[in-house]
Enzyme design. Structure first.
Site, PDB file in Angstrom:
ATOM      1  N   HIS A   1      17.115 -40.966   8.398  1.00 27.37           N
ATOM      2  CA  HIS A   1      16.324 -40.518   8.689  1.00 27.37           C
ATOM      3  C   HIS A   1      15.112 -39.897   7.543  1.00 27.37           C
ATOM      4  O   HIS A   1      14.916 -38.666   8.353  1.00 27.37           O
ATOM      5  CB  HIS A   1      17.360 -39.382   9.756  1.00 27.37           C
ATOM      6  CG  HIS A   1      18.241 -39.221  10.936  1.00 27.37           C
ATOM      7  ND1 HIS A   1      19.629 -39.415  11.441  1.00 27.37           N
ATOM      8  CD2 HIS A   1      18.189 -41.661  10.650  1.00 27.37           C
ATOM      9  CE1 HIS A   1      19.686 -40.682  11.852  1.00 27.37           C
ATOM     10  NE2 HIS A   1      18.879 -41.451  12.213  1.00 27.37           N
TER      11      HIS A   1
HETATM   12  C1  LIG Z   1      18.056 -48.825   8.940  1.00 25.81           C
HETATM   13  C2  LIG Z   1      17.510 -47.800  10.065  1.00 25.81           C
HETATM   14  C3  LIG Z   1      19.050 -46.958  11.037  1.00 25.81           C
HETATM   15  C4  LIG Z   1      18.433 -46.308  12.151  1.00 25.81           C
HETATM   16  N1  LIG Z   1      18.703 -45.932  12.727  1.00 25.81           N
HETATM   17  C5  LIG Z   1      18.593 -45.103  13.476  1.00 25.81           C
HETATM   18  C6  LIG Z   1      19.503 -44.748  14.803  1.00 25.81           C
HETATM   19  O1  LIG Z   1      20.211 -44.860  14.975  1.00 25.81           O
HETATM   20  N2  LIG Z   1      18.873 -43.784  15.635  1.00 25.81           N
HETATM   21  C7  LIG Z   1      17.561 -42.964  15.144  1.00 25.81           C
HETATM   22  O2  LIG Z   1      17.325 -42.341  16.286  1.00 25.81           O
HETATM   23  N3  LIG Z   1      17.017 -43.101  13.865  1.00 25.81           N
HETATM   24  C8  LIG Z   1      17.252 -44.218  13.023  1.00 25.81           C
HETATM   25  N4  LIG Z   1      16.719 -44.606  12.252  1.00 25.81           N
HETATM   26  C9  LIG Z   1      15.440 -43.856  11.992  1.00 25.81           C
HETATM   27  C10 LIG Z   1      14.063 -44.372  12.322  1.00 25.81           C
HETATM   28  O3  LIG Z   1      14.765 -45.591  12.774  1.00 25.81           O
HETATM   29  C11 LIG Z   1      12.637 -43.300  11.918  1.00 25.81           C
HETATM   30  O4  LIG Z   1      12.812 -42.114  11.875  1.00 25.81           O
HETATM   31  C12 LIG Z   1      11.649 -44.028  12.998  1.00 25.81           C
HETATM   32  O5  LIG Z   1      11.682 -45.574  13.298  1.00 25.81           O
HETATM   33  C13 LIG Z   1      10.010 -43.476  12.119  1.00 25.81           C
HETATM   34  O6  LIG Z   1       9.505 -43.983  12.813  1.00 25.81           O
HETATM   35  P1  LIG Z   1       7.622 -44.268  12.004  1.00 25.81           P
HETATM   36  O7  LIG Z   1       7.047 -44.152  13.908  1.00 25.81           O
HETATM   37  O8  LIG Z   1       7.682 -42.527  11.597  1.00 25.81           O
HETATM   38  O9  LIG Z   1       7.958 -45.393  11.179  1.00 25.81           O
HETATM   39  P2  LIG Z   1       7.804 -46.680  11.476  1.00 25.81           P
HETATM   40  O10 LIG Z   1       8.716 -47.013  12.592  1.00 25.81           O
HETATM   41  O11 LIG Z   1       8.493 -46.990   9.766  1.00 25.81           O
HETATM   42  O12 LIG Z   1       6.820 -47.279  11.526  1.00 25.81           O
HETATM   43  C14 LIG Z   1       5.430 -47.507  10.271  1.00 25.81           C
HETATM   44  C15 LIG Z   1       4.833 -49.038  10.686  1.00 25.81           C
HETATM   45  O13 LIG Z   1       4.017 -48.885   9.873  1.00 25.81           O
HETATM   46  C16 LIG Z   1       3.466 -50.221   9.354  1.00 25.81           C
HETATM   47  N5  LIG Z   1       2.852 -49.733   7.700  1.00 25.81           N
HETATM   48  C17 LIG Z   1       3.206 -48.798   7.248  1.00 25.81           C
HETATM   49  N6  LIG Z   1       1.994 -49.378   6.222  1.00 25.81           N
HETATM   50  C18 LIG Z   1       1.405 -50.014   6.916  1.00 25.81           C
HETATM   51  C19 LIG Z   1      -0.200 -50.489   6.136  1.00 25.81           C
HETATM   52  N7  LIG Z   1      -0.349 -50.266   5.134  1.00 25.81           N
HETATM   53  N8  LIG Z   1      -0.911 -51.311   7.312  1.00 25.81           N
HETATM   54  C20 LIG Z   1      -0.273 -52.009   8.346  1.00 25.81           C
HETATM   55  N9  LIG Z   1       0.475 -51.271   8.491  1.00 25.81           N
HETATM   56  C21 LIG Z   1       1.349 -50.658   7.707  1.00 25.81           C
HETATM   57  C22 LIG Z   1       5.355 -50.354   8.845  1.00 25.81           C
HETATM   58  O14 LIG Z   1       5.044 -52.041   8.914  1.00 25.81           O
HETATM   59  C23 LIG Z   1       5.874 -50.547  10.329  1.00 25.81           C
HETATM   60  O15 LIG Z   1       6.419 -51.489  11.703  1.00 25.81           O
HETATM   61  C24 LIG Z   1      17.104 -45.895  11.276  1.00 25.81           C
HETATM   62  C25 LIG Z   1      16.396 -46.365  10.649  1.00 25.81           C
HETATM   63  C26 LIG Z   1      16.071 -47.223   9.717  1.00 25.81           C
HETATM   64  C27 LIG Z   1      15.521 -47.146   8.831  1.00 25.81           C
END
Ligand SMILES: Cc1cc2nc3c(=O)[nH]c(=O)nc-3n(C[C@H](O)[C@H](O)[C@H](O)COP(=O)(O)OP(=O)(O)OC[C@H]3O[C@@H](n4cnc5c(N)ncnc54)[C@H](O)[C@@H]3O)c2cc1C
Ligand SMILES: *[C@@H]1O[C@H](CO)[C@@H](O)[C@H](O)[C@H]1NC(C)=O
Ligand SMILES: *[C@@H]1O[C@H](CO)[C@@H](O)[C@H](O)[C@H]1NC(C)=O
Ligand SMILES: *[C@@H]1O[C@H](CO)[C@@H](O)[C@H](O)[C@H]1NC(C)=O
Ligand SMILES: *[C@@H]1O[C@H](CO)[C@@H](O)[C@H](O)[C@H]1NC(C)=O
Ligand SMILES: *[C@@H]1O[C@H](CO)[C@@H](O)[C@H](O)[C@H]1NC(C)=O
Ligand SMILES: *[C@@H]1O[C@H](CO)[C@@H](O)[C@H](O)[C@H]1NC(C)=O
Ligand SMILES: *[C@@H]1O[C@H](CO)[C@@H](O)[C@H](O)[C@H]1NC(C)=O
Ligand SMILES: *[C@@H]1O[C@H](CO)[C@@H](O)[C@H](O)[C@H]1NC(C)=O
Length: 537
Positions: A474
């Site tokens: 997280h």
């Molecule tokens: C293994 C795991 C289990 C988890 N379990 C839970 C759960 O059960 N419940 C819950 O609420 N949360 C859970 N979390 C946490 C939650 O999933 C994350 O906090 C959340 O998804 C993050 O969202 P975000 O939009 O910040 O980033 P992300 O969803 O990670 O999105 C970022 C995106 O940007 C892309 N990207 C990055 N750099 C570049 C670039 N230079 N060019 C183009 N694209 C790029 C990546 O590929 C990715 O698709 C978990 C996380 C993980 C990793």
């Protein structure tokens, strides 16, 4: 969650797994490859279709926040959503609940695998999504709204927040079809340990024991944030996958008093770093109001892209020969990860199906959250565990570049348990876990197979915490509201550039963050539409 035991999977096991999946995929075992109904929007990995073109909005990162944001903006504007990973559709490791946890076992293979591993400077191994859908495509799928107190504190509009949560929930969130045996046992053990009241099924963040929502549906299929693109306007939404953004490009006005984002520079994810392409923000003929580049690349990705674009601490940029565009020492600061302690309740690996978390125990003071799951160790071995996290940690760290390759991880340090409050909370959390692990419900479930003995004295518990602290994934921060972006998620000092994802959290929403990040994409999309409407009148 990855347990300390899963340090590495012997190569032959990974091969066995991939081989098995290959057989399954090719022998008539059909995996769902599309969201319910036919996908309306187009996805391409052909960079030529995008290179040199202009859009009202360019969203970098098709993750948890990026997809709902793109869908929402596409109703009134042309949108480019650019994602470094590939498609989640047709990939059983993403879609099929029976493979929950398997992406974390795969050997990281540059852009081919959906989970990118990183190890923080603290020595804790961790992972981030690399696929359309982002981390919502590899996570536990546990869905729980942030509390009203959190929404108040952050200063969001309550009614709009509710509307945005409901929009998300109507599309990708499901109540459990049934509770698995282990989730039922976990529920009983939490109640037995006194984590009360029992709240039944609820999406709200309530003290006590509850059953939560999930992005896995009743057929065991995962609905990632990419499914929300279905609610967009397909005519004005371009989704480019397998393309990695290197940097934002800028325009300076005549006297250099104003810098605005003009577009992005990107590469093919499997291509050379020198073969770059560009896409631009459309300049509307008649209006002073125009679109933005919005970074939704996650807590590691967004600060990394700002730094690679020349926005960050001067000295750091200088040491990587990155021309300074705007000095901002806060970029990469305030990195946090909720410390987690996980204990295995079985004495040896068994051949049980992976089981994502569905039950949560939330202590009376909202400071500790407990979840249970079964995680695979290999194709035929898994382990039953209970994990607890500190909901609102105080310790903070930082992120820095380690190189200038956007495909590689930046370096990050979370400083787990550095703050004494966090250490004390960890001791409490471990004691609580001990009690849960010894509950009658769990003893009954496990029968003869016995349990781990845990450290018991205070000193031992502090040592135990230091040694066994791990991530529950997280992590957040790096582009915090109030230091890198303003309340509208606009980067201070630059026009036409925003950040919207977990990097903007200056503190944890307490509960698991996915629900709030999905909501935030929709919420902020609606806010931007309102803002533009006000302009155009
Ligand atoms: C293994 C795991 C289990 C988890 N379990 C839970 C759960 O059960 N419940 C819950 O609420 N949360 C859970 N979390 C946490 C939650 O999933 C994350 O906090 C959340 O998804 C993050 O969202 P975000 O939009 O910040 O980033 P992300 O969803 O990670 O999105 C970022 C995106 O940007 C892309 N990207 C990055 N750099 C570049 C670039 N230079 N060019 C183009 N694209 C790029 C990546 O590929 C990715 O698709 C978990 C996380 C993980 C990793
Ligand atoms: C796409 O967005 C533009 C604004 O850039 C708008 O003028 C146009 O009508 C939209 N097209 C469709 C088909 O929705
Ligand atoms: C993206 O790249 C992966 C790995 O090279 C490939 O399998 C996939 O087909 C690509 N996706 C698209 C939509 O072309
Ligand atoms: C998707 O792409 C196909 C082939 O290029 C095209 O015929 C179709 O009109 C596109 N659909 C949308 C919704 O843009
Ligand atoms: C990169 O991926 C594209 C699309 O998946 C493919 O056509 C191309 O051959 C790949 N290039 C390399 C160098 O692997
Ligand atoms: C642009 O602005 C001019 C003057 O304000 C107006 O006459 C014209 O109709 C506008 N064009 C469009 C496409 O809105
Ligand atoms: C898994 O398979 C390996 C190799 O076939 C075997 O040694 C092991 O006992 C199996 N484990 C379980 C829990 O079935
Ligand atoms: C930085 O990169 C080097 C090699 O590129 C690697 O060995 C090292 O572990 C990285 N450091 C961090 C902190 O990620
Ligand atoms: C967006 O489009 C809807 C109709 O599709 C319209 O009612 C609304 O005014 C538009 N908003 C903006 C900001 O243009």
């Amino acid at each position: 969650m990855e347990l300390p035991h899963i340090k590495h999977v012997p190569k032959h096991k990974t091969f066995t797994l991939l081989f098995l999946l290959f057989i399954l995929a090719n022998c008539g075992v059909s995996f769902p490859s599309e969201p319910q109904g036919k996908r309306q929007w187009n996805m391409t990995s052909n960079v030529e279709e995008v290179a040199g073109k202009s859009y009202d909005y360019i969203i970098v990162g098709g993750g948890t926040s990026g997809c709902p944001l793109a869908a929402t903006l596409s109703h009134n504007f042309s949108v480019l959503l650019i994602e470094r990973g590939g498609s989640p559709y047709g990939n059983p490791l993403v879609i099929d609940r029976r493979y929950y946890g398997f992406p974390l076992l795969q050997k990281d293979n540059h852009h081919m695998t959906v989970a990118q591993r990183f190890t923080s400077q603290d020595g804790v191994s961790n992972v981030r999504g690399r696929v359309l859908g982002g981390s919502s495509a590899i996570n536990g799928g546990f869905y729980s709204r942030a509390s009203d107190e959190f929404v108040d504190k952050v200063g969001w509009d309550k009614m709009l927040v509710k509307e945005a949560y409901e929009w998300v929930e109507s599309k990708v969130v499901f109540p459990p079809y049934f509770l698995t045996p282990w989730q039922s046992v976990a529920e009983f053990s939490l109640l037995e340990t006194g984590i009360l009241p029992y709240n039944g099924y609820s999406l709200e963040h309530l003290k006590g024991t509850k059953i939560s929502g999930s992005v896995f549906d009743g057929f065991g299929q995962r609905h990632t944030s990419a499914d929300l693109l279905e609610a967009g306007n397909p005519q004005n939404l371009t989704v480019l996958v397998n393309a990695t953004v290197k940097s934002v490009i800028f325009h300076h006005n005549g006297d250099k008093s104003e810098t605005s984002a003009k577009g992005i520079k990107f590469i093919k994810s499997n291509g050379s770093l020198d073969e770059t392409y560009e896409a631009y923000i459309k300049k509307p003929k008649n209006s002073t109001s125009r679109g933005d580049v919005i970074l939704s690349a996650g807590a590691l990705g967004s600060p990394q892209i700002l730094l690679l674009s020349g926005i960050g601490p001067k000295e750091q940029l200088k040491s990587f020969n990155i021309p300074l565009v705007h000095e901002m020492k806060e970029v990469g600061q305030g990195m946090q990860d909720n410390p987690c302690i996980a204990i295995l309740v079985d004495s040896k690996p068994e051949n049980r199906l992976p089981d994502p978390p569905q039950i949560a125990g939330i202590t009376e003071d909202f400071k500790i959250i407990i979840e249970a799951s079964i995680l695979p160790l290999s194709i035929n071995e898994s382990r039953v565990n209970i994990a607890a996290k500190i909901a609102m940690p105080f310790s903070k760290g930082y992120l820095e570049l380690n190189n200038t390759d956007p495909n590689l991880n930046p370096s990050v340090k979370f400083n787990y348990l550095e703050n004494e409050n966090d250490m004390q909370e960890c001791v409490k959390m471990t004691k609580l876990l001990n009690r849960i692990a010894r509950s009658k419900s769990i003893a009954f479930f496990l029968g003869e197979s016995g349990q781990n003995k845990l450290a018991s004295t205070e000193i031992d518990l502090r040592k135990f915490c230091k040694k066994n602290v791990r991530t529950i994934y997280h992590y957040h921060g790096g582009c915090s509201v109030g230091s890198v972006v303003d309340k509208n998620y606009k980067v201070y000092g630059i026009k036409g550039l925003r950040v919207l994802d977990g990097s903007t959290f200056s503190e944890s929403p307490g509960t698991n963050p996915m629900a709030t990040l999905l909501m935030l994409g929709r919420y902020q999309g609606l806010k931007i539409l309102q803002e533009r409407e006000a302009y155009s009148c």
